[in-house]
Scaffold this active site. Structure first.
Site, mmCIF file in Angstrom:
data_model
loop_
_atom_site.group_PDB
_atom_site.id
_atom_site.type_symbol
_atom_site.label_atom_id
_atom_site.label_comp_id
_atom_site.label_asym_id
_atom_site.label_seq_id
_atom_site.Cartn_x
_atom_site.Cartn_y
_atom_site.Cartn_z
ATOM 1 N N ARG A 299 33.228 54.046 -25.551
ATOM 2 C CA ARG A 299 32.216 53.179 -26.173
ATOM 3 C C ARG A 299 30.798 53.524 -25.695
ATOM 4 O O ARG A 299 29.955 52.649 -25.520
ATOM 5 C CB ARG A 299 32.480 51.696 -25.882
ATOM 6 C CG ARG A 299 33.690 51.131 -26.568
ATOM 7 C CD ARG A 299 33.500 51.093 -28.084
ATOM 8 N NE ARG A 299 34.569 50.373 -28.750
ATOM 9 C CZ ARG A 299 35.737 50.906 -29.085
ATOM 10 N NH1 ARG A 299 36.000 52.177 -28.834
ATOM 11 N NH2 ARG A 299 36.645 50.190 -29.702
ATOM 12 N N SER B 272 34.913 43.885 -31.353
ATOM 13 C CA SER B 272 35.003 43.538 -29.931
ATOM 14 C C SER B 272 33.610 43.222 -29.402
ATOM 15 O O SER B 272 32.705 44.047 -29.515
ATOM 16 C CB SER B 272 35.563 44.714 -29.129
ATOM 17 O OG SER B 272 36.851 45.036 -29.559
ATOM 18 N N GLU C 218 29.412 44.638 -25.810
ATOM 19 C CA GLU C 218 29.524 45.933 -26.501
ATOM 20 C C GLU C 218 28.458 46.132 -27.582
ATOM 21 O O GLU C 218 27.786 47.158 -27.585
ATOM 22 C CB GLU C 218 30.957 46.073 -27.057
ATOM 23 C CG GLU C 218 31.396 47.509 -27.222
ATOM 24 C CD GLU C 218 30.693 48.180 -28.376
ATOM 25 O OE1 GLU C 218 30.100 49.249 -28.159
ATOM 26 O OE2 GLU C 218 30.727 47.631 -29.478
#
Ligand code: EPU
Length: 341
Positions: free
Chosen positions: A164, A238, A334
């Site tokens: 990520r 997420s 995130e």
């Protein structure tokens, strides 16, 4: 190219948060992007590139030029018996690319089906799901620099891809606008089905030798059952990253939470499940006024009826505090947060 003033962005972000862009432009080609960047420089405006707004939290108005990258295009730029190199423009829809590449017999992207957003946004967070990350397919990322509209070509290693993460979230954050990706796909199926949820889905459905299409269908079914559709339940996927821990950190978490799901990483570190931690803290399915935590997946925050991104961030802070008290771990948000400055 038409620059719009005070453009509402509520329909342009998947969390449906209210935010006004001081200036906004839709670009359909590299030439229009150059014009937009020049406008930004002439007007001393900060530039924010936006695709489909599926990984952002707009927490206030944006005193910036928001550039919506809509440029379309898919082109085969190299081919041999085994592989194909595609150049895909930044404004293309990611899932449409996955469907199309599979239909052409270009394999590899099937585990990444149904991820919302554009091709241009994909390398920023190095999208990943069901045991596969975008970084495995990237040969290069093309972009224009914000400061000079200079053409940039970053190799996969220059992109510094990690879980990520990429250079576009770090040194090059807001320094460039991605124009296209070169992706290397395989003409031979090479299915990846070791990810636990995927493996058990295939087992339950008696698929013993899955084809890429089986993987695609399985991923679409799993995602549809567990993750809310942003079109009907606003969310940004997420909301937190899964923490990646060194051995000492992992040992200390295990003392407090012995049954935490965990995944050894190639570099010796261990990734632990943030969704599990949030669920253990009692947040799964919780609703706080107009925002909440999804009932099927605790890693996903949902917006029931809230205009103000700061409410969502306040919920995220409360969740982070609970998880810290429970496990000693600091969760990291995130999606990219804009509009707090
Ligand atoms: N879990 C719980 N409770 C929950 C959610 C998860 O206990 O509410 C546990 C599961 O039981 C499992 C573990 O956590 O043992 C992992 O769950 P899952 O397989 O759903 O994956 P994840 O780590 O929660 C990541 C990605 C997702 C991606 C899935 C599948 C991140 C931040 N998220 O989620 O990506 O779809 O793996 O590969 O890495 C996204 O980034 O927006 C996204 C949806």
């Amino acid at each position: 190219m038409r620059v719009l003033q005070n453009e509402p962005l509520q329909k342009r972000n998947s969390l449906r948060l209210q935010s006004i862009a001081r200036a906004f432009v839709n670009v359909n080609s590299e030439e229009e992007l150059r014009d937009a960047l020049l406008w930004g420089r002439n007007n001393h405006a900060r530039v924010i590139a936006l695709g489909q707004g599926s990984n952002v939290v707009l927490a206030g108005d944006l005193n910036a030029l928001v550039i919506h990258q809509a440029t379309q295009g898919r082109e085969v730029i190299e081919e041999d018996d085994r592989t194909i190199v595609l150049r895909v423009s930044a404004g293309e829809n990611w899932h449409s690319l996955v469907q199309w590449s599979l239909s052409q017999g270009y394999f590899g992207l099937e585990n990444l089906a149904l991820i919302p957003g554009t091709v241009g946004a994909a390398p920023i967070q190095n999208i990943g799901a069901y045991g596969v990350e975008l970084s495995s397919f990237v040969r290069s990322v093309q972009a224009l620099s914000v400061s000079q509209s200079e053409q940039l070509k970053l190799s996969a290693s220059q992109c510094c891809f990690a879980y990520r993460d990429s250079v576009f979230k770090r040194d090059m954050q807001d320094q460039c606008v991605i124009t296209s990706l070169d992706l290397v796909l395989s003409k031979q199926p090479n299915v990846q089905c070791a990810y636990p949820t995927l493996k058990s889905y295939l087992h339950q459905h008696n698929v013993s030798e899955p084809t890429p299409l089986d993987i695609f269908n399985a991923v679409v079914a799993i995602r549809s059952s567990r993750l809310p559709d942003p079109a009907t339940c606003p969310n940004a996927g997420s909301f937190f990253k899964n923490p990646v821990l060194d051995a000492a950190q992992f040992r200390s978490v295990l003392k407090r939470a012995p049954s935490i799901p965990h995944y050894p990483q190639a570099d010796g570190k261990t990734k632990v499940a943030a969704g599990w931690l949030i669920e253990q803290c009692g947040w799964k399915g919780a609703r706080v006024e107009s925002v909440g935590v999804h009932s099927e997946h605790a890693l996903v925050l949902v917006n029931y009826d809230c205009d103000d991104g700061r409410r969502l961030l306040a919920l995220a802070d409360d969740i982070k505090r609970s998880v810290f008290d429970f496990s000693g771990l600091e969760l990291e948000i995130e999606p990219r947060v804009y509009g707090l400055e």
